[in-house]
Design a protein around this motif. Structure first.
Motif, PDB file in Angstrom:
ATOM      1  N   UNK A 109       0.817  -1.219   0.000  1.00  9.33           N
ATOM      2  CA  UNK A 109       0.000   0.000   0.000  1.00  9.33           C
ATOM      3  C   UNK A 109       0.852   1.271   0.000  1.00  9.33           C
ATOM      4  N   UNK A 110       2.148   1.125   0.147  1.00 10.07           N
ATOM      5  CA  UNK A 110       3.026   2.283   0.179  1.00 10.07           C
ATOM      6  C   UNK A 110       3.068   2.982   1.524  1.00 10.07           C
ATOM      7  N   UNK A 111       2.548   2.331   2.571  1.00  7.37           N
ATOM      8  CA  UNK A 111       2.526   2.946   3.898  1.00  7.37           C
ATOM      9  C   UNK A 111       3.772   2.612   4.716  1.00  7.37           C
ATOM     10  N   UNK A 112       4.549   1.642   4.240  1.00 10.35           N
ATOM     11  CA  UNK A 112       5.770   1.283   4.947  1.00 10.35           C
ATOM     12  C   UNK A 112       6.843   0.955   3.921  1.00 10.35           C
ATOM     13  N   UNK A 113       8.043   1.450   4.158  1.00 15.20           N
ATOM     14  CA  UNK A 113       9.133   1.254   3.213  1.00 15.20           C
ATOM     15  C   UNK A 113       9.555  -0.212   3.150  1.00 15.20           C
ATOM     16  N   UNK A 114       9.703  -0.711   1.938  1.00 17.85           N
ATOM     17  CA  UNK A 114      10.073  -2.103   1.753  1.00 17.85           C
ATOM     18  C   UNK A 114      11.468  -2.388   2.298  1.00 17.85           C
ATOM     19  N   UNK A 115      12.419  -1.463   2.049  1.00 21.42           N
ATOM     20  CA  UNK A 115      13.785  -1.705   2.503  1.00 21.42           C
ATOM     21  C   UNK A 115      13.883  -1.712   4.027  1.00 21.42           C
ATOM     22  N   UNK A 116      13.098  -0.860   4.699  1.00 22.96           N
ATOM     23  CA  UNK A 116      13.108  -0.875   6.164  1.00 22.96           C
ATOM     24  C   UNK A 116      12.453  -2.147   6.698  1.00 22.96           C
ATOM     25  N   UNK A 117      11.395  -2.587   6.042  1.00 15.34           N
ATOM     26  CA  UNK A 117      10.737  -3.833   6.462  1.00 15.34           C
ATOM     27  C   UNK A 117      11.715  -5.001   6.404  1.00 15.34           C
ATOM     28  N   UNK A 118      12.459  -5.119   5.305  1.00 17.70           N
ATOM     29  CA  UNK A 118      13.423  -6.203   5.180  1.00 17.70           C
ATOM     30  C   UNK A 118      14.532  -6.079   6.220  1.00 17.70           C
ATOM     31  N   UNK A 119      14.866  -4.839   6.562  1.00 19.67           N
ATOM     32  CA  UNK A 119      15.922  -4.623   7.562  1.00 19.67           C
ATOM     33  C   UNK A 119      15.468  -5.069   8.960  1.00 19.67           C
ATOM     34  N   UNK A 120      14.194  -4.870   9.259  1.00 18.58           N
ATOM     35  CA  UNK A 120      13.661  -5.206  10.580  1.00 18.58           C
ATOM     36  C   UNK A 120      13.211  -6.653  10.686  1.00 18.58           C
ATOM     37  N   UNK A 121      12.916  -7.274   9.539  1.00 21.68           N
ATOM     38  CA  UNK A 121      12.355  -8.629   9.522  1.00 21.68           C
ATOM     39  C   UNK A 121      13.466  -9.672   9.545  1.00 21.68           C
ATOM     40  N   UNK A 122      14.268  -9.655  10.623  1.00 23.15           N
ATOM     41  CA  UNK A 122      15.309 -10.668  10.751  1.00 23.15           C
ATOM     42  C   UNK A 122      14.702 -12.029  11.055  1.00 23.15           C
ATOM     43  N   UNK A 123      13.898 -12.076  12.114  1.00 23.66           N
ATOM     44  CA  UNK A 123      13.157 -13.288  12.471  1.00 23.66           C
ATOM     45  C   UNK A 123      11.748 -12.856  12.860  1.00 23.66           C
ATOM     46  N   UNK A 124      10.756 -13.330  12.135  1.00 23.22           N
ATOM     47  CA  UNK A 124       9.356 -13.005  12.432  1.00 23.22           C
ATOM     48  C   UNK A 124       8.773 -14.063  13.355  1.00 23.22           C
ATOM     49  N   UNK A 125       8.150 -13.620  14.428  1.00 18.21           N
ATOM     50  CA  UNK A 125       7.510 -14.527  15.379  1.00 18.21           C
ATOM     51  C   UNK A 125       6.062 -14.087  15.574  1.00 18.21           C
ATOM     52  N   UNK A 126       5.139 -14.974  15.283  1.00 13.47           N
ATOM     53  CA  UNK A 126       3.721 -14.671  15.483  1.00 13.47           C
ATOM     54  C   UNK A 126       3.308 -15.143  16.876  1.00 13.47           C
ATOM     55  N   UNK A 127       2.846 -14.205  17.700  1.00 17.18           N
ATOM     56  CA  UNK A 127       2.373 -14.540  19.032  1.00 17.18           C
ATOM     57  C   UNK A 127       0.893 -14.918  18.915  1.00 17.18           C
ATOM     58  N   UNK A 128       0.526 -16.138  19.242  1.00 16.80           N
ATOM     59  CA  UNK A 128      -0.866 -16.573  19.047  1.00 16.80           C
ATOM     60  C   UNK A 128      -1.813 -15.896  20.034  1.00 16.80           C
ATOM     61  N   UNK A 129      -3.057 -15.633  19.609  1.00  9.88           N
ATOM     62  CA  UNK A 129      -4.058 -15.078  20.533  1.00  9.88           C
ATOM     63  C   UNK A 129      -4.486 -16.122  21.555  1.00  9.88           C
TER      64      UNK A 129
END
Length: 502
Positions: free
Chosen positions: A344-364
């Motif tokens: 959607x262009x609301x978040x920079x792709x390069x910053x997302x890749x920089x922050x997405x080292x390890x994604x962890x989903x916390x279950x509800x």
């Protein structure tokens, strides 16, 4: 990387470094523990690299699945760079084994690699050489995958950077000592973290224990109220003994006009009203962990500046040209779908890749229902202790209501319900009506008009007492009743007049 024989394959690969998007290249000299990558265009690569290995005929749907893994750059050459794999996901390692069988089913090196305890190569079909590596629909199973995982990690530790290796030694030593003394527990953080029995949570903690010493950025995903900040703090505590603080920052609560000043700080006299130097979040978190909650709410202009800080590892305060080193671990959290935000262009792709080292989903909570009641009891004990309230227990009907409710607000809602019940309850055992859960969501029978009046009367007076911290005069003024009436309701419903924020 030299512990295993390499295969001379030329396989399409995409990769990305700490910044920027995925780039194309060719993978050669492949082994269990690493490879060499020749980029299509010359790339300055260092540190951690995210790698996607694509089969040559994958586009047609006949080849093996795409494999993703992390790797650490071990050497740089004119034509490319060498990478040591860091296998974390067993499924990706299983796909890697299938990948090797698909491209080199007759290779002695592959056969030797995928043997377990000298067992025969039973998972190859009789028609070896055709690339079909299935046996009863399951190509690679437990023992083989565990063996591959152990071998790859053994080699990775041998060739890993010293800070990573030291962190792993410290973590493993802690586990050994803990095992000698007692079964593994998290008693050291029991004041703020509830472990529970959910396999999903235990798997998340295992990944955090593995990755925390490395300093790899961690992105926590999950609905509002699932406790992402608690897991972020756990990442900090399980890290390599960083002496700095754990600094949480709510990106959604920062006014845009103040965001740069709050993040970077400012020098004295840099603008009207700047009477002294101010330390920003980036500097205050030095040597520790900077937790960026609701990272998806970060304004786009600030995203550009944050990306540069993460890339250059330095920044300047507002009103200064002197560079300040940035030395903090980054952990982020969001309840948004970040890939959609990027599209959607609301978040920079390069910053997302920089922050997405390890994604962890916390279950509800609704996905870890076995933890709900134990967590409720944990919260009740903590609330009564910190608030100097009488000891309480959860009655059978209240326990059934807690277990059957779907908890849309997750842990935060559960805490508020238990906190309210601990104050409202007029006897040691909390009843279902003390919880205040929606009637249609609970198992209690429909109350009478008199019971409803008593419940609402008690709730209204209690809520006012909480708002005014037990000040009877202010409660009387707000409810437009006399002070003697307030004292009457306090005595009638056995309401407290002093409150704690816990």
């Amino acid at each position: 990387m030299r512990d295993h024989e390499r295969l001379s394959l030329d396989i399409p690969v995409t990769f990305r470094a700490s910044t920027g998007g995925f780039r194309k290249g060719t993978l050669t000299n492949l082994s269990l523990t690493g490879c060499f990558i020749r980029p299509v265009r010359k790339s300055d690569i260092d540190g951690w690299v995210r790698i996607r290995i694509h089969g040559r005929d994958n586009a047609g749907g006949e080849g093996p699945e795409t494999i993703e893994t992390w790797g650490f750059v071990t050497r740089l050459e004119e034509e490319g760079f060498g990478v040591h794999f860091n296998w974390i996901e067993r499924n990706n390692l299983r796909r890697f084994g299938e990948f090797l069988l698909h491209y080199a089913p007759d290779s002695p090196a592959v056969r030797k690699l995928l043997e377990v305890n000298g067992a025969s190569f039973q998972f190859l079909s009789p028609s070896s050489g055709t690339g079909d590596c299935s046996v009863n629909g399951s190509p690679l199973e437990g023992g083989i995958i565990e063996n591959l995982l152990r071998e790859s990690w053994s080699s990775f530790l041998e060739h890993s950077p010293s800070h990573f290796f030291d962190g792993m030694i410290e973590w493993i030593s802690g586990l050994v000592v803990e095992k000698e003394q007692a079964p593994p527990t998290f008693d050291w953080c029991s004041d703020w973290f509830f472990l529970g029995n959910s396999p999903q949570i235990h798997e998340i903690i295992q990944k955090i224990q593995i990755v925390a010493p490395s300093g790899l950025p961690i992105l926590l995903l999950g609905e509002t109220g699932v406790g992402k900040e608690m897991f972020a703090r756990l990442c900090h505590e399980l890290g390599a003994n960083r002496p700095g603080p754990f600094l949480p920052v709510n990106c959604g609560a920062i006014p845009y006009e103040l965001s740069e000043n709050l993040f970077f700080g400012h020098e004295k006299g840099s603008f009207s009203g700047a009477d002294s130097r101010n330390t920003g979040y980036l500097e205050a978190a030095a040597g520790g962990t900077l937790f960026l909650d609701e990272i998806g709410e970060l304004p786009l202009p600030l995203q550009v500046k944050l990306l540069r800080v993460l890339q250059e590892k330095k920044f300047c305060r507002v009103g200064s040209v002197r560079e300040v080193p940035f030395d903090a671990r980054i952990v982020c959290a969001t309840n948004k779908n970040m890939k959609e935000e990027v599209l959607k262009g609301k978040f920079r792709e390069d910053l997302f890749y920089r922050l997405d080292g390890l994604s962890l989903r916390i279950p509800p909570l609704r996905e870890r229902i076995s933890d709900v009641l134990p967590m409720a009891r944990y919260l009740l004990s903590k609330i009564t202790k910190n608030g100097n309230l009488p000891a309480r227990t959860i009655g059978p009907e209240a326990a059934r209501a807690i277990h059957s409710y779907h908890w849309p607000g997750n842990v935060r809602e559960l805490h508020n319900v238990i906190y309210r019940a601990a104050i409202i309850a007029d006897r040691p055992e909390i009843r279902e009506e003390d919880l205040g859960l929606p009637i249609e969501q609970s198992s209690q029978e429909k109350p009478t008009l008199r019971e409803l009046r008593e419940i609402f009367e008690k709730e209204i007076v209690l809520e006012s007492l909480i708002r005014h911290n037990g000040n009877v005069a202010r409660v009387a003024l707000e409810l437009e009743i006399s002070k003697p009436s307030v004292y009457h309701f306090i005595k009638k419903h056995k309401l407290p007049t002093s409150f704690s924020c816990e």
